[in-house]
Design an enzyme around this catalytic site. Structure first.
Site, PDB file in Angstrom:
ATOM      1  N   LEU A  91      -8.576  -2.910  10.752  1.00 50.83           N
ATOM      2  CA  LEU A  91      -8.576  -1.353  11.009  1.00 50.83           C
ATOM      3  C   LEU A  91      -9.429  -1.116  12.573  1.00 50.83           C
ATOM      4  O   LEU A  91     -10.312  -2.095  12.904  1.00 50.83           O
ATOM      5  CB  LEU A  91      -9.374  -0.818   9.888  1.00 50.83           C
ATOM      6  CG  LEU A  91      -8.767  -0.936   8.627  1.00 50.83           C
ATOM      7  CD1 LEU A  91      -9.444  -0.624   7.167  1.00 50.83           C
ATOM      8  CD2 LEU A  91      -7.349   0.003   8.582  1.00 50.83           C
ATOM      9  N   GLU A 143     -17.333  -3.688  25.180  1.00 50.78           N
ATOM     10  CA  GLU A 143     -16.589  -5.031  25.228  1.00 50.78           C
ATOM     11  C   GLU A 143     -15.396  -5.027  24.379  1.00 50.78           C
ATOM     12  O   GLU A 143     -14.302  -5.496  24.713  1.00 50.78           O
ATOM     13  CB  GLU A 143     -17.365  -6.364  25.128  1.00 50.78           C
ATOM     14  CG  GLU A 143     -18.434  -6.635  26.093  1.00 50.78           C
ATOM     15  CD  GLU A 143     -19.944  -5.848  25.737  1.00 50.78           C
ATOM     16  OE1 GLU A 143     -19.910  -5.261  24.597  1.00 50.78           O
ATOM     17  OE2 GLU A 143     -20.915  -5.712  26.454  1.00 50.78           O
ATOM     18  N   ILE A 158     -10.305   8.975   1.026  1.00 45.00           N
ATOM     19  CA  ILE A 158     -10.431   7.992  -0.014  1.00 45.00           C
ATOM     20  C   ILE A 158     -10.038   6.584   0.822  1.00 45.00           C
ATOM     21  O   ILE A 158      -9.522   6.688   1.743  1.00 45.00           O
ATOM     22  CB  ILE A 158      -8.955   7.980  -0.915  1.00 45.00           C
ATOM     23  CG1 ILE A 158      -8.875   9.234  -1.669  1.00 45.00           C
ATOM     24  CG2 ILE A 158      -8.681   6.886  -1.688  1.00 45.00           C
ATOM     25  CD1 ILE A 158     -10.060   9.108  -2.917  1.00 45.00           C
ATOM     26  N   PHE A 167     -20.398 -13.023  25.142  1.00 45.07           N
ATOM     27  CA  PHE A 167     -19.837 -11.773  24.573  1.00 45.07           C
ATOM     28  C   PHE A 167     -18.267 -11.680  24.221  1.00 45.07           C
ATOM     29  O   PHE A 167     -17.790 -10.697  23.798  1.00 45.07           O
ATOM     30  CB  PHE A 167     -20.116 -10.442  25.344  1.00 45.07           C
ATOM     31  CG  PHE A 167     -21.815 -10.492  25.570  1.00 45.07           C
ATOM     32  CD1 PHE A 167     -22.691 -10.744  24.410  1.00 45.07           C
ATOM     33  CD2 PHE A 167     -22.252 -10.059  26.649  1.00 45.07           C
ATOM     34  CE1 PHE A 167     -24.028 -10.616  24.482  1.00 45.07           C
ATOM     35  CE2 PHE A 167     -23.646 -10.250  26.878  1.00 45.07           C
ATOM     36  CZ  PHE A 167     -24.450 -10.328  25.760  1.00 45.07           C
ATOM     37  N   ASP A 195     -31.986 -16.211  31.489  1.00 43.22           N
ATOM     38  CA  ASP A 195     -31.463 -15.198  30.518  1.00 43.22           C
ATOM     39  C   ASP A 195     -31.796 -15.646  29.127  1.00 43.22           C
ATOM     40  O   ASP A 195     -31.862 -14.957  28.066  1.00 43.22           O
ATOM     41  CB  ASP A 195     -30.056 -14.558  30.620  1.00 43.22           C
ATOM     42  CG  ASP A 195     -30.149 -13.425  31.655  1.00 43.22           C
ATOM     43  OD1 ASP A 195     -31.427 -12.881  31.817  1.00 43.22           O
ATOM     44  OD2 ASP A 195     -29.151 -12.857  32.063  1.00 43.22           O
ATOM     45  N   GLY A 204     -10.887   4.524   7.342  1.00 44.17           N
ATOM     46  CA  GLY A 204     -10.961   3.109   7.752  1.00 44.17           C
ATOM     47  C   GLY A 204     -11.210   2.832   9.328  1.00 44.17           C
ATOM     48  O   GLY A 204     -12.135   2.395   9.656  1.00 44.17           O
ATOM     49  N   HIS A 260      -4.020   3.130  -3.256  1.00 44.28           N
ATOM     50  CA  HIS A 260      -4.310   2.766  -2.064  1.00 44.28           C
ATOM     51  C   HIS A 260      -3.347   1.358  -1.654  1.00 44.28           C
ATOM     52  O   HIS A 260      -2.548   1.474  -0.737  1.00 44.28           O
ATOM     53  CB  HIS A 260      -5.763   2.408  -1.746  1.00 44.28           C
ATOM     54  CG  HIS A 260      -5.992   1.552  -0.428  1.00 44.28           C
ATOM     55  ND1 HIS A 260      -6.287   2.020   0.661  1.00 44.28           N
ATOM     56  CD2 HIS A 260      -6.101   0.212  -0.355  1.00 44.28           C
ATOM     57  CE1 HIS A 260      -6.470   1.093   1.664  1.00 44.28           C
ATOM     58  NE2 HIS A 260      -6.204  -0.022   0.903  1.00 44.28           N
ATOM     59  N   HIS A 270     -27.986 -15.321  25.464  1.00 39.37           N
ATOM     60  CA  HIS A 270     -27.039 -15.181  26.726  1.00 39.37           C
ATOM     61  C   HIS A 270     -26.095 -16.244  27.180  1.00 39.37           C
ATOM     62  O   HIS A 270     -25.270 -16.635  27.661  1.00 39.37           O
ATOM     63  CB  HIS A 270     -27.378 -14.505  27.985  1.00 39.37           C
ATOM     64  CG  HIS A 270     -27.922 -13.152  27.767  1.00 39.37           C
ATOM     65  ND1 HIS A 270     -28.562 -12.853  26.866  1.00 39.37           N
ATOM     66  CD2 HIS A 270     -27.423 -12.068  28.531  1.00 39.37           C
ATOM     67  CE1 HIS A 270     -28.793 -11.242  27.069  1.00 39.37           C
ATOM     68  NE2 HIS A 270     -27.943 -10.903  28.027  1.00 39.37           N
ATOM     69  N   HIS A 282       0.712  -1.344  -0.018  1.00 41.67           N
ATOM     70  CA  HIS A 282       0.031   0.090  -0.055  1.00 41.67           C
ATOM     71  C   HIS A 282       0.906   1.102   0.090  1.00 41.67           C
ATOM     72  O   HIS A 282       1.350   1.789   0.990  1.00 41.67           O
ATOM     73  CB  HIS A 282      -0.918  -0.106   1.329  1.00 41.67           C
ATOM     74  CG  HIS A 282      -1.908  -1.263   1.254  1.00 41.67           C
ATOM     75  ND1 HIS A 282      -1.487  -2.440   1.826  1.00 41.67           N
ATOM     76  CD2 HIS A 282      -3.208  -1.369   1.144  1.00 41.67           C
ATOM     77  CE1 HIS A 282      -2.077  -3.401   1.595  1.00 41.67           C
ATOM     78  NE2 HIS A 282      -3.345  -2.696   1.279  1.00 41.67           N
ATOM     79  N   HIS A 319     -20.757 -16.551  33.418  1.00 38.98           N
ATOM     80  CA  HIS A 319     -22.161 -16.956  32.936  1.00 38.98           C
ATOM     81  C   HIS A 319     -21.728 -18.134  31.476  1.00 38.98           C
ATOM     82  O   HIS A 319     -22.289 -17.683  30.394  1.00 38.98           O
ATOM     83  CB  HIS A 319     -22.901 -16.004  32.239  1.00 38.98           C
ATOM     84  CG  HIS A 319     -23.322 -14.958  33.750  1.00 38.98           C
ATOM     85  ND1 HIS A 319     -22.531 -14.540  34.488  1.00 38.98           N
ATOM     86  CD2 HIS A 319     -24.641 -14.764  34.173  1.00 38.98           C
ATOM     87  CE1 HIS A 319     -23.322 -13.739  35.365  1.00 38.98           C
ATOM     88  NE2 HIS A 319     -24.422 -13.919  35.390  1.00 38.98           N
TER      89      HIS A 319
HETATM   90  C1  LIG Z   1     -11.206  -4.775   9.965  1.00 40.60           C
HETATM   91  C2  LIG Z   1     -10.786  -4.414   8.503  1.00 40.60           C
HETATM   92  N1  LIG Z   1     -11.462  -4.434   7.624  1.00 40.60           N
HETATM   93  C3  LIG Z   1     -11.092  -4.289   6.357  1.00 40.60           C
HETATM   94  C4  LIG Z   1      -9.960  -4.248   6.177  1.00 40.60           C
HETATM   95  C5  LIG Z   1      -9.330  -4.212   4.779  1.00 40.60           C
HETATM   96  N2  LIG Z   1      -8.826  -2.981   4.458  1.00 40.60           N
HETATM   97  C6  LIG Z   1      -7.610  -2.380   4.491  1.00 40.60           C
HETATM   98  S1  LIG Z   1      -7.461  -0.792   4.202  1.00 40.60           S
HETATM   99  C7  LIG Z   1      -9.012  -0.474   3.930  1.00 40.60           C
HETATM  100  C8  LIG Z   1      -9.482   0.833   3.627  1.00 40.60           C
HETATM  101  C9  LIG Z   1      -9.028   2.023   4.311  1.00 40.60           C
HETATM  102  O1  LIG Z   1      -9.289   3.307   4.067  1.00 40.60           O
HETATM  103  P1  LIG Z   1      -8.469   4.022   4.419  1.00 40.60           P
HETATM  104  O2  LIG Z   1      -8.226   3.950   6.100  1.00 40.60           O
HETATM  105  O3  LIG Z   1      -9.009   5.466   4.227  1.00 40.60           O
HETATM  106  O4  LIG Z   1      -6.950   3.938   4.065  1.00 40.60           O
HETATM  107  P2  LIG Z   1      -6.241   4.980   2.890  1.00 40.60           P
HETATM  108  O5  LIG Z   1      -7.158   4.304   1.654  1.00 40.60           O
HETATM  109  O6  LIG Z   1      -6.281   6.238   3.358  1.00 40.60           O
HETATM  110  O7  LIG Z   1      -4.806   4.292   2.770  1.00 40.60           O
HETATM  111  C10 LIG Z   1      -9.660  -1.562   4.013  1.00 40.60           C
HETATM  112  C11 LIG Z   1     -11.366  -1.846   3.855  1.00 40.60           C
HETATM  113  C12 LIG Z   1      -9.040  -4.280   7.388  1.00 40.60           C
HETATM  114  N3  LIG Z   1      -7.806  -4.160   7.135  1.00 40.60           N
HETATM  115  N4  LIG Z   1      -9.481  -4.365   8.502  1.00 40.60           N
END
Ligand SMILES: Cc1ncc(C[n+]2csc(CCOP(=O)(O)OP(=O)(O)O)c2C)c(N)n1
Length: 670
Positions: A129, A418, A197, A444, A476, A166, A269, A480, A38, A468
């Site tokens: 993310l 959580e 983006i 959970f 519950d 993200g 990206h 649960h 990336h 639990h």
């Molecule tokens: C939980 C999660 N879901 C999906 C992804 C796949 N993924 C990696 S980067 C991205 C997009 C992120 O966008 P942004 O934070 O704006 O990054 P940029 O394009 O600016 O590099 C996705 C969906 C991931 N790494 N983690």
């Protein structure tokens, strides 16, 4: 109002742009060489990162684990080349140019996403993310807690995060920013790569949140700056350092900055730019140097930045060395992650008392009673619960709450968060000096799972107190009642799942969990009361074996072995009585942890499982995972559907998890 900001920490005749372009070039060239990765994010955030590292970040590449370093978390982990380039440029020994050339190859420190433990300066594993920003909340909290428990001069650092769109779209970010705002973690500074983006294209396709207002609503200070204006970024960081709130700095950037045709688009990206685009970027950025070649003057400027930290580290070292001997020894012990010397003795004495008292407690209560003994002698525990304190029994007598502005307490009211709790616990453990434990209902763990997985991947001592733990919770109902959760958790590598059967086993489970310095643990605990089954004191921690013979067969060689965990041990014990009465010599094996049992030598495992006997396992969960122990003739008594709402004794009958059913299953196979 922008404040006057710090100056770069080098005297070389090198411009900010040249330093930032070194990052850009390394990112685009490494991604091109790997033919994957990336480049967009590192190229876009190079200016912001240069300002942060060259003017603000307190770090010493020669001593990456210096406890009072600032923490830097690259929450947008896909932009891993940003941190790898920074670590190389500033002179971390293990991040060589060769490692950059081996970006994303097997065995390289430069994994696709930054991995904790691969190289100094990588404070946490990121890539999923939102995890990074939530983990950073735990780091910032740990910093305040350690400052309160020791000396605020000894612990005085910032936690910086680079997060992308993200990270801020992920649900976990809500829990994290809400927690940080509430607790007024003002040394947490998030630099948001506001490049508009993401992968699918412009973020306007999917999101229209006003992030600044959102953070403000959670009690954060916010500011928006041009992420390509180093003075504006520097002024914003300087102001954030002085804020009494956590800070969000929205940095408007151009993704893939410098790429002639692709900059500002999602094309940069997650794919190599390609030879032509890279050639164009070199021209546009004024970077005529060959791939992976950093001119001496620019490298020197960066290395000077790295070297500047040594003096600060040395000053801190003097402070540390001047501590009173006892305090210094305690600090060192806690930073090393070693338990107090008298810990084992304390547990042993407590076990002895339990074997005499034979309490009939729910294991959640047994857990609290164990903690009542542990917390006073293990001052590094930092407990908490996601709004189920009275149910999880996680708060002990001496623990005061951590409060906004007062971090001297040892109990965190995580609220109904959580996932945020689990990620924060990762951050607390990674920070060092503290052992986090936190509770919610076992069902959970699903809400925590991405963070539990990272605890395991990062080999962090995080203790999940999950109560639990079956249909035994009763009224519950199925929403649960965990059914598949034990199996699901057991499938996570390097995670210990401990399901103790009574007060003694629970004390032993806590001892095991605390002793595992490179492993997270889940304690699965009951809501319902259970009889004592460990009524004879053993010095040895039997839970540490994972499985052991609890009751031997009587009246001849064993014909049946009953295997069970937790609350179903009591059922197995009664089933054994029934079988013995019918003249069938029967053993009971307690199996509190599959992972630990699988780690025993083969002879022990075989002997414990009872070769030649009919084996029946009983657990109020799904069968998955048990077959390894059962053999072809083995049987399983447990759940194969969701549970139901009702009094728990009736539920056990309704689902056929009874001593009679276990005895019948054994007889059928004799
Ligand atoms: C939980 C999660 N879901 C999906 C992804 C796949 N993924 C990696 S980067 C991205 C997009 C992120 O966008 P942004 O934070 O704006 O990054 P940029 O394009 O600016 O590099 C996705 C969906 C991931 N790494 N983690």
């Amino acid at each position: 109002m922008l404040q006057p900001a710090a100056a770069p920490r080098h005297s070389a005749p090198v411009s900010h742009a040249e330093m930032a372009n070194a990052i850009r070039a390394l990112a685009m060239d490494a991604v091109q060489a790997a033919n994957s990765g990336h480049p967009g994010m590192p190229m876009g955030m190079a200016d912001v990162a240069t300002v942060l590292f060259s003017r603000f970040l307190k770090f010493d590449p020669q001593t990456p684990t210096w406890p009072d370093r600032d923490r830097f978390v690259l929450s947008a982990g896909h932009g891993s080349m940003l941190i790898y380039a920074l670590l190389y440029l500033t002179g971390y020994k293990d991040m060589t140019l060769d490692e950059l050339k081996r970006f994303r190859q097997i065995g390289a420190r430069t994994a696709g996403h930054p991995e904790f433990g691969h190289a100094g300066g990588i404070e946490t594993t990121t890539g999923p993310l939102g995890q990074g920003i939530a983990t950073a909340v735990g780091m910032a909290l740990a910093e305040r807690a350690m400052a309160a428990q020791f000396d605020p001069k000894l612990v005085d650092h910032y936690t910086y995060v680079i997060a992308g769109d993200g990270c801020l779209m992920e649900g976990i970010s809500h829990e994290a920013i809400s927690m940080a705002g509430h607790l007024k973690l003002n040394k947490l500074i998030v630099l948001w790569d506001d490049n508009q983006i993401s992968i699918d294209g412009p973020t306007s396709l999917s999101v229209s949140d006003d992030q600044l207002k959102r953070f403000q609503a959670s009690g954060w200070a916010t500011i928006a700056v041009d992420g390509h204006d180093p003075e504006a970024v520097a002024a914003a960081i300087a102001a954030a350092q002085k804020s009494d709130k956590p800070s969000l700095i929205a940095c408007r950037t151009v993704i893939g900055f410098g790429a002639p045709t692709k900059a500002g688009t999602s094309a940069t990206h997650g794919s190599p730019l390609g030879a032509d685009e890279i050639k164009g970027a070199r021209e546009k950025l004024g970077w005529p140097h060959a791939p992976f070649e950093i001119p001496d003057a620019i490298l020197k400027a960066w290395r000077d930045v790295g070297a500047a930290g040594a003096a600060k580290q040395a000053t801190w070292g003097k402070l540390h060395d001047a501590l009173p001997a006892a305090q210094r020894a305690e600090w060192d012990r806690r930073i090393k992650g070693e338990l107090p010397a008298d810990f084992a003795k304390t547990i042993s004495a407590y076990k002895q008392k339990l074997a005499t008292d034979k309490p009939k407690w729910a294991t959640r209560k047994s857990s609290q009673m164990a903690l009542e003994v542990i917390n006073p002698v293990v001052p590094e525990t930092l407990g908490g619960s996601a709004d189920l304190t009275g149910s999880n029994n996680t708060k002990t007598a001496g623990l005061n709450p951590v409060k906004p502005g007062d971090y001297s307490g040892r109990y965190i009211y995580y609220g109904v968060r959580e996932h945020g709790m689990a990620a924060a616990m990762n951050g607390i453990a990674l920070h060092g000096g503290l052992i986090p434990y936190g509770g919610t209902f076992l069902v959970f763990t699903d809400y925590c799972r991405p963070s539990i997985r990272l605890s395991a991947l990062m080999e962090q001592r995080v203790i999940y107190v999950m109560t639990h733990d079956s249909i035994g919770l009763g009224e519950d109902g199925p929403t649960h009642q965990p059914v598949e959760h034990l199996a699901a958790l057991r499938s996570i590598p390097n995670l210990l799942v401990l399901r103790p059967a009574d007060a003694v086993e629970t004390a032993e489970a806590w001892q095991v969990a605390l002793t595992q310095s490179h492993r997270p643990s889940v304690l699965a605990l009951t809501r319902q009361d259970l009889p004592a089954v460990r009524v004879t004191h053993t010095e040895e921690n039997l839970v540490a074996k994972g499985g052991y013979e609890l009751l031997a067969a009587e009246g001849g060689a064993a014909k049946v072995t009953l295997l069970a965990t937790g609350s179903e041990i009591a059922i197995a014990v009664t089933a054994r009585d029934l079988l013995q009465k019918d003249g069938v010599p029967t053993r009971v094996v307690s199996m509190p942890s599959f992972e630990l049992f699988n780690g025993q030598d083969e002879a022990y495992q075989e002997k414990t499982l009872g070769p030649g006997t009919v084996r029946i396992a009983v657990e109020a969960g799904v069968r998955q995972g048990w077959d390894r122990y059962l053999g072809i003739k083995g049987g399983f008594v447990g759940m194969s559907s969701f549970g139901a709402s009702g009094p728990y004794e009736q539920l056990y009958k309704h689902f056929g998890i009874t001593p009679e059913a276990v005895a019948a299953a054994a007889k059928q196979r004799l």
